[in-house]
Design a protein around this motif. Sequence first.
Motif, PDB file in Angstrom:
ATOM      1  N   TYR A 302      77.076  33.832 -10.436  1.00 20.46           N
ATOM      2  CA  TYR A 302      77.052  33.360 -11.652  1.00 20.46           C
ATOM      3  C   TYR A 302      77.511  32.094 -11.664  1.00 20.46           C
ATOM      4  O   TYR A 302      76.912  31.340 -12.511  1.00 20.46           O
ATOM      5  N   ALA A 303      78.206  31.334 -10.801  1.00 19.78           N
ATOM      6  CA  ALA A 303      78.531  30.177 -10.491  1.00 19.78           C
ATOM      7  C   ALA A 303      77.297  29.192 -10.541  1.00 19.78           C
ATOM      8  O   ALA A 303      77.229  28.204 -11.043  1.00 19.78           O
ATOM      9  N   GLN A 304      76.273  29.982  -9.706  1.00 21.04           N
ATOM     10  CA  GLN A 304      75.078  29.156  -9.609  1.00 21.04           C
ATOM     11  C   GLN A 304      74.549  28.629 -11.118  1.00 21.04           C
ATOM     12  O   GLN A 304      74.101  27.754 -11.140  1.00 21.04           O
ATOM     13  N   SER A 305      74.829  29.695 -11.916  1.00 21.52           N
ATOM     14  CA  SER A 305      74.243  29.099 -13.537  1.00 21.52           C
ATOM     15  C   SER A 305      75.036  28.352 -14.096  1.00 21.52           C
ATOM     16  O   SER A 305      74.614  27.591 -14.952  1.00 21.52           O
ATOM     17  N   LEU A 306      76.537  28.482 -13.770  1.00 18.72           N
ATOM     18  CA  LEU A 306      77.343  27.246 -14.297  1.00 18.72           C
ATOM     19  C   LEU A 306      77.266  25.796 -13.830  1.00 18.72           C
ATOM     20  O   LEU A 306      77.440  25.008 -14.508  1.00 18.72           O
ATOM     21  N   ILE A 307      76.730  25.809 -12.541  1.00 19.76           N
ATOM     22  CA  ILE A 307      76.376  24.414 -12.149  1.00 19.76           C
ATOM     23  C   ILE A 307      75.700  23.633 -12.819  1.00 19.76           C
ATOM     24  O   ILE A 307      76.077  22.280 -12.873  1.00 19.76           O
ATOM     25  N   ILE A 308      74.588  24.054 -13.517  1.00 21.14           N
ATOM     26  CA  ILE A 308      73.855  23.432 -14.645  1.00 21.14           C
ATOM     27  C   ILE A 308      74.567  22.439 -15.565  1.00 21.14           C
ATOM     28  O   ILE A 308      73.979  21.522 -16.175  1.00 21.14           O
ATOM     29  N   VAL A 309      75.604  23.239 -15.808  1.00 20.53           N
ATOM     30  CA  VAL A 309      76.503  22.576 -17.068  1.00 20.53           C
ATOM     31  C   VAL A 309      76.903  21.110 -16.680  1.00 20.53           C
ATOM     32  O   VAL A 309      76.540  20.172 -17.596  1.00 20.53           O
ATOM     33  N   PRO A 310      77.443  20.910 -15.633  1.00 18.36           N
ATOM     34  CA  PRO A 310      77.904  19.424 -15.382  1.00 18.36           C
ATOM     35  C   PRO A 310      76.579  18.452 -15.025  1.00 18.36           C
ATOM     36  O   PRO A 310      76.487  17.328 -15.273  1.00 18.36           O
ATOM     37  N   VAL A 311      75.537  19.362 -14.017  1.00 21.47           N
ATOM     38  CA  VAL A 311      74.720  18.680 -13.579  1.00 21.47           C
ATOM     39  C   VAL A 311      73.676  18.190 -14.630  1.00 21.47           C
ATOM     40  O   VAL A 311      73.084  16.954 -14.386  1.00 21.47           O
ATOM     41  N   LEU A 312      73.188  18.995 -15.351  1.00 16.36           N
ATOM     42  CA  LEU A 312      72.080  18.641 -16.458  1.00 16.36           C
ATOM     43  C   LEU A 312      72.187  17.462 -17.252  1.00 16.36           C
ATOM     44  O   LEU A 312      71.534  16.530 -17.382  1.00 16.36           O
ATOM     45  N   PRO A 313      73.343  17.098 -17.941  1.00 14.36           N
ATOM     46  CA  PRO A 313      73.569  15.786 -18.795  1.00 14.36           C
ATOM     47  C   PRO A 313      73.347  14.574 -17.473  1.00 14.36           C
ATOM     48  O   PRO A 313      72.913  13.580 -17.989  1.00 14.36           O
ATOM     49  N   LEU A 314      73.960  14.684 -16.329  1.00 13.73           N
ATOM     50  CA  LEU A 314      73.787  13.518 -15.252  1.00 13.73           C
ATOM     51  C   LEU A 314      72.230  13.611 -14.948  1.00 13.73           C
ATOM     52  O   LEU A 314      71.513  12.356 -15.227  1.00 13.73           O
ATOM     53  N   LEU A 315      71.403  14.436 -14.900  1.00 12.10           N
ATOM     54  CA  LEU A 315      69.966  14.451 -14.727  1.00 12.10           C
ATOM     55  C   LEU A 315      69.183  13.635 -15.948  1.00 12.10           C
ATOM     56  O   LEU A 315      68.449  12.929 -15.819  1.00 12.10           O
ATOM     57  N   LEU A 316      69.557  14.195 -17.218  1.00  9.19           N
ATOM     58  CA  LEU A 316      69.024  13.825 -18.229  1.00  9.19           C
ATOM     59  C   LEU A 316      69.418  12.239 -18.440  1.00  9.19           C
ATOM     60  O   LEU A 316      68.547  11.273 -19.089  1.00  9.19           O
ATOM     61  N   PHE A 317      70.656  11.770 -18.172  1.00  7.36           N
ATOM     62  CA  PHE A 317      71.084  10.515 -18.437  1.00  7.36           C
ATOM     63  C   PHE A 317      70.302   9.642 -17.347  1.00  7.36           C
ATOM     64  O   PHE A 317      69.940   8.528 -17.989  1.00  7.36           O
ATOM     65  N   PHE A 318      70.227  10.148 -16.183  1.00  7.15           N
ATOM     66  CA  PHE A 318      69.175   9.259 -15.210  1.00  7.15           C
ATOM     67  C   PHE A 318      68.013   9.081 -15.712  1.00  7.15           C
ATOM     68  O   PHE A 318      67.252   8.113 -15.893  1.00  7.15           O
TER      69      PHE A 318
END
Lengths: 523, 257
Positions: A302-318
């Motif tokens: 489940y943590a694997q699905s949760l990782i997207i939460v902090p990572v996605l804003p960073l990716l989109l920001f970049f």
Amino acid sequence: MVAHLVRLRFLILANSLKKSPWQIVAVVIGALYGLGILAAVVAGLVALSFGSLEVARTVVTLGGAAVILGWWLIPIVTAGIDQTVDTARLVTFPIPLNTLVVGLTVSGVLGVPGIVTSVASLATIVTWRNSAPAAIAALICAAIAVLTCVIGSRLVAALATNLGSGRRFREAKGVLIFIPLILLGPILIGLSSVLSSAADALPDIATVIGWTPLGAIWAVPASIAEGSYGAAVVQFLIGIVTVGILAVLWRMSLARALETPPHSAAVKAGVRTIGLFGVFPATPWGAVAARALTYWLRDPRYAQSLIIVPVLPLLLFFYSGSFGSNALLNATGPIVALLLALSIYTDVSYDNTAYALHLEKGVSGVADRLGRVVALTVFGLPITLILCIASVWFTDAWRILPGLLGVSVGTFLSGLALSSVISGRLVFAVPAPGESPFKARPGGGFTLALTTFATWGGLAVLALPEVVLAVIGFVTGNALFGWLALLVGAVFGGALLVIGIRWGGAILDRRGPELLAQLQAQK
Amino acid sequence: MPESVSLPPALEIRGLVRRFGEKVAVDNLSLVVPSGSFYGLVGPNGAGKTTTLSMATGLLRPDAGDISIHGVDVWHNLLQAKRLVGVLSDGVRLFDRLTGTQLVTYAGLLSGMSREVVAERTADLLQVLDLESAGGTLVVDYSAGMTKKIALACALIHAPRLLVLDEPFESVDPVSSANIRDILDGFVASGGTVIVSSHAMDLVQRMCDHVAVIAQGRVLASGTTDEVRDGSTLEDRFVELVGGRRQGKGPEWLRIS
């Protein structure tokens, strides 16, 4: 005995290759790739001898320090899965400690990475060919550097094994390693831009690194070539002391490991504490919600699905940075809502045959569905809302907030509805409990991809009303459409969710035993 | 043992059939488990014991046949039947990311009991099963025997009238095994019914008042334990019924002298 250990190491490699011809193909391709890189490195080191002394010193010191650092860091990630001889397995054999130290070191040097590093290190002799004393020093220093690599990595591996024998640590590591992989693109681009802008400073950085344990041994020939013999002696001493300390520490940890083999200590909580089961209502759906939420916190799948939460804003920001507009960042809320809501459509598959407990206790399908939805909503909805508001605040686009919230909430609720139906009907080949979240199950990839595709398509249709309204609002700038999107998203999405839970529940009530049989078949 | 005629049997199976593809796992099996009996189900590997017990407890749909628990037709009244029966399944996983206490609590709450009752019974069960000190440990870190015991606690929590236990003593230590037997004996003495499947013939002979021998999806013999063993030991009788014993003493090299 030393020769025996080295032979054992190659036997293990050979045997692991025998298991599958494809692995041999992979190794051959990997070897060719490695040889290509090695050839390029050697050629580069030879070419350095034609350039200025400062460039050669900078490249050799920094590159060498990076190699040593790499050797030291990689075992943290790979501890327990590398193919070299594992000390824990040797515990039962009567081998004197010093023999073991020498044997493991030699077998480490003679491994593929060891050989590659040795060849590249020895190539530095050619780099310093213009000064005979420097070239001779390079030969000695190359040998010491390789030992620093191997012994350091052995020490880190031993420490990581002690630390990492706990299930918890292993699992956390398995998930966390994923974050840098997702962000690899931005990291590489960022790193190269930093390097190119700081190119002038590199010689100074190399000078500093040349006095640290990582770079000292590589800086010795350069200092000799420059004629500063005093510095060379001190740097050589730093290098020798480094490898000496590493060897002593490693020998100590080996001695300890031989006497007390690592064991996994179970983590204990209070006996009477029932955790989240005391928080949710004492009903079947409340229990399911408490259980599901506990799994969100404890199960790496489940943590694997949760990782997207902090990572996605960073990716989109970049990426929005490279587009020259922050508008992309506003997509964070809807995308996270979509990914989270659809993350539970493999929920029953994740339960595996433990799902039998729900059948044994006669849990109603609706309670089962509702509990899982509640567990996700408890944290998923606030996260979605916060991300929406935060992104709008960051891009200063407050006027799109109602529409954005409408799309996010609508997508979230419709996605939950869809997941509730699908996870009650279909069983997917997902990693079993306790397996690595990234393990692919045979035959699972295709069906899972196909269903994912269909699910996303279905969700796009279900969320269409609020999306259309919101887009009209964004384009026309009319605030009314934004508010309408919010209303439709919440009400229509909520209605879909009720239908989804009822329908999914009815499917479970009707097909529970068949679902269990499917789960048992793929166990 | 005196059987009341008016009471329906704890478990009644008639003409049960289940196929897996070509293979017939349960072949027209009929079995009556009297109320208040301690019933042993023995049979070689692959005899269809687990399949039969799964169907009897509503976990696997039969191809044909009728099953009723205390007069309740299992496959027409699933929910009502499930309230009457506690199940220990062999070979299914548990929600092992929960602690022992949490897992038993979960099982209790799923059965629809109140939090207070669940808490009280969970504490009792962990105590009698020698799991008190392990209550805060995740079930995934349990040993095989402890896992078996926590699963048993999950089966017992809602105080069922019929207990169906598939291999309950596998890898359980002798002390815990004796404690579990005491619990089961007490349960039977108070009017409950227990069905256990096991490979341990000695145990079944000592523990159970009734026994059925199953092989290839059929009942070869059933009745009170004394009837079935017929003056011999249960183990000898079992081998006689099932067949498949080899003659000889194993390979030559395995003998030390």
